[in-house]
Design an enzyme around this catalytic site. Structure first.
Site, PDB file in Angstrom:
ATOM      1  N   ASP A  32      37.767  49.103  35.069  1.00  0.00           N
ATOM      2  CA  ASP A  32      37.727  48.899  33.625  1.00  0.00           C
ATOM      3  C   ASP A  32      38.739  49.841  32.971  1.00  0.00           C
ATOM      4  O   ASP A  32      38.848  51.007  33.315  1.00  0.00           O
ATOM      5  CB  ASP A  32      36.311  49.174  33.096  1.00  0.00           C
ATOM      6  CG  ASP A  32      36.118  48.631  31.689  1.00  0.00           C
ATOM      7  OD1 ASP A  32      35.335  47.683  31.524  1.00  0.00           O
ATOM      8  OD2 ASP A  32      36.768  49.151  30.742  1.00  0.00           O
ATOM      9  N   HIS A  48      36.773  30.318  35.027  1.00  0.00           N
ATOM     10  CA  HIS A  48      36.501  30.757  33.662  1.00  0.00           C
ATOM     11  C   HIS A  48      35.237  30.118  33.101  1.00  0.00           C
ATOM     12  O   HIS A  48      35.172  28.906  32.956  1.00  0.00           O
ATOM     13  CB  HIS A  48      37.692  30.405  32.757  1.00  0.00           C
ATOM     14  CG  HIS A  48      37.481  30.828  31.343  1.00  0.00           C
ATOM     15  ND1 HIS A  48      37.868  32.057  30.863  1.00  0.00           N
ATOM     16  CD2 HIS A  48      36.885  30.199  30.314  1.00  0.00           C
ATOM     17  CE1 HIS A  48      37.522  32.153  29.597  1.00  0.00           C
ATOM     18  NE2 HIS A  48      36.925  31.041  29.239  1.00  0.00           N
ATOM     19  N   GLY A  94      27.230  42.696  22.619  1.00  0.00           N
ATOM     20  CA  GLY A  94      28.557  43.268  22.434  1.00  0.00           C
ATOM     21  C   GLY A  94      29.589  42.722  23.400  1.00  0.00           C
ATOM     22  O   GLY A  94      30.592  43.381  23.677  1.00  0.00           O
ATOM     23  N   HIS A 101      31.646  38.455  33.500  1.00  0.00           N
ATOM     24  CA  HIS A 101      31.998  39.590  34.354  1.00  0.00           C
ATOM     25  C   HIS A 101      30.777  40.461  34.577  1.00  0.00           C
ATOM     26  O   HIS A 101      29.901  40.549  33.726  1.00  0.00           O
ATOM     27  CB  HIS A 101      33.143  40.402  33.746  1.00  0.00           C
ATOM     28  CG  HIS A 101      32.942  40.786  32.311  1.00  0.00           C
ATOM     29  ND1 HIS A 101      33.154  39.895  31.276  1.00  0.00           N
ATOM     30  CD2 HIS A 101      32.521  41.928  31.748  1.00  0.00           C
ATOM     31  CE1 HIS A 101      32.885  40.497  30.134  1.00  0.00           C
ATOM     32  NE2 HIS A 101      32.486  41.726  30.380  1.00  0.00           N
ATOM     33  N   HIS A 103      29.703  44.253  35.143  1.00  0.00           N
ATOM     34  CA  HIS A 103      30.080  45.672  35.123  1.00  0.00           C
ATOM     35  C   HIS A 103      29.366  46.371  36.277  1.00  0.00           C
ATOM     36  O   HIS A 103      28.167  46.180  36.490  1.00  0.00           O
ATOM     37  CB  HIS A 103      29.616  46.336  33.825  1.00  0.00           C
ATOM     38  CG  HIS A 103      30.281  45.841  32.584  1.00  0.00           C
ATOM     39  ND1 HIS A 103      31.314  46.515  31.963  1.00  0.00           N
ATOM     40  CD2 HIS A 103      30.037  44.752  31.813  1.00  0.00           C
ATOM     41  CE1 HIS A 103      31.678  45.857  30.874  1.00  0.00           C
ATOM     42  NE2 HIS A 103      30.922  44.780  30.754  1.00  0.00           N
TER      43      HIS A 103
HETATM   44  P1  5GP Z   1      32.209  43.244  27.660  1.00  0.00           P
HETATM   45  O1  5GP Z   1      32.047  44.126  26.458  1.00  0.00           O
HETATM   46  O2  5GP Z   1      32.792  41.906  27.279  1.00  0.00           O
HETATM   47  O3  5GP Z   1      30.985  43.145  28.507  1.00  0.00           O
HETATM   48  O4  5GP Z   1      33.239  44.018  28.576  1.00  0.00           O
HETATM   49  C1  5GP Z   1      34.620  43.862  28.557  1.00  0.00           C
HETATM   50  C2  5GP Z   1      35.204  45.030  29.301  1.00  0.00           C
HETATM   51  O5  5GP Z   1      36.532  44.719  29.627  1.00  0.00           O
HETATM   52  C3  5GP Z   1      35.227  46.330  28.492  1.00  0.00           C
HETATM   53  O6  5GP Z   1      34.506  47.341  29.190  1.00  0.00           O
HETATM   54  C4  5GP Z   1      36.719  46.653  28.377  1.00  0.00           C
HETATM   55  O7  5GP Z   1      36.993  48.029  28.478  1.00  0.00           O
HETATM   56  C5  5GP Z   1      37.323  45.879  29.529  1.00  0.00           C
HETATM   57  N1  5GP Z   1      38.679  45.402  29.284  1.00  0.00           N
HETATM   58  C6  5GP Z   1      39.140  44.750  28.186  1.00  0.00           C
HETATM   59  N2  5GP Z   1      40.429  44.451  28.322  1.00  0.00           N
HETATM   60  C7  5GP Z   1      40.804  44.911  29.551  1.00  0.00           C
HETATM   61  C8  5GP Z   1      42.046  44.893  30.271  1.00  0.00           C
HETATM   62  O8  5GP Z   1      43.083  44.391  29.825  1.00  0.00           O
HETATM   63  N3  5GP Z   1      42.039  45.478  31.498  1.00  0.00           N
HETATM   64  C9  5GP Z   1      40.922  46.038  32.048  1.00  0.00           C
HETATM   65  N4  5GP Z   1      41.042  46.581  33.263  1.00  0.00           N
HETATM   66  N5  5GP Z   1      39.746  46.073  31.400  1.00  0.00           N
HETATM   67  C10 5GP Z   1      39.693  45.519  30.169  1.00  0.00           C
HETATM   68 ZN    ZN Z   2      38.899  33.586  31.865  1.00  0.00          ZN
END
Ligand code: 5GP
Ligand code: ZN
Length: 112
Positions: A32, A48, A94, A101, A103
């Site tokens: 991340d 996707h 959020g 994905h 985490h």
């Molecule tokens: P969400 O909030 O949608 O569950 O998590 C999205 C995650 O993607 C966030 O933790 C954010 O830091 C990560 N993220 C967003 N854009 C990028 C990117 O371009 N590269 C990487 N490696 N992580 C990203």
């Molecule tokens: Zn996608």
């Protein structure tokens, strides 16, 4: 099926760089960009879809596959003492990237 406007699809296609830790024909795991724990990885399926409830049978199979592969990947990437999996679903959680994905958070004692 990948989406041209999706940042994680672009990462899968190699159009946006990422720090990859694992890749096969079905999934990609990368660090991340804004880690919320000492170790913070993101596991994405190479298909996707935004929400678990949008996954067809093949999509559900990919989620199952990722959950099967994650323990070994986590262990090899600094999470040998345990880790937490988080899947944000929608606005109240959020979710900011609309490509499902998982985490993987670890490398330290997590607060809650
Ligand atoms: P969400 O909030 O949608 O569950 O998590 C999205 C995650 O993607 C966030 O933790 C954010 O830091 C990560 N993220 C967003 N854009 C990028 C990117 O371009 N590269 C990487 N490696 N992580 C990203
Ligand atoms: Zn996608």
């Amino acid at each position: 099926m990948l989406n041209n406007d999706c940042i994680f699809c672009k990462i899968i296609k190699g159009e946006i760089p990422s720090a990859k830790v694992y890749e096969d024909d079905k999934m990609l795991v990368f660090k991340d960009i804004e880690p919320k724990a000492k170790e913070h990885l993101l596991a994405v399926a190479k298909t996707h879809f935004k929400l678990l409830e949008e996954a067809d049978e093949a999509g559900r199979g990919l989620v199952d596959y990722m959950l099967f592969k994650i323990p070994g990947i986590a262990r090899k990437n600094g999470c040998e003492n345990g880790y937490r999996l988080v899947i944000n679903q929608g606005a109240d959680a959020g979710q900011t990237v609309f490509h499902l994905h998982i985490h993987i958070l670890g490398g330290q004692t997590l607060d809650w």
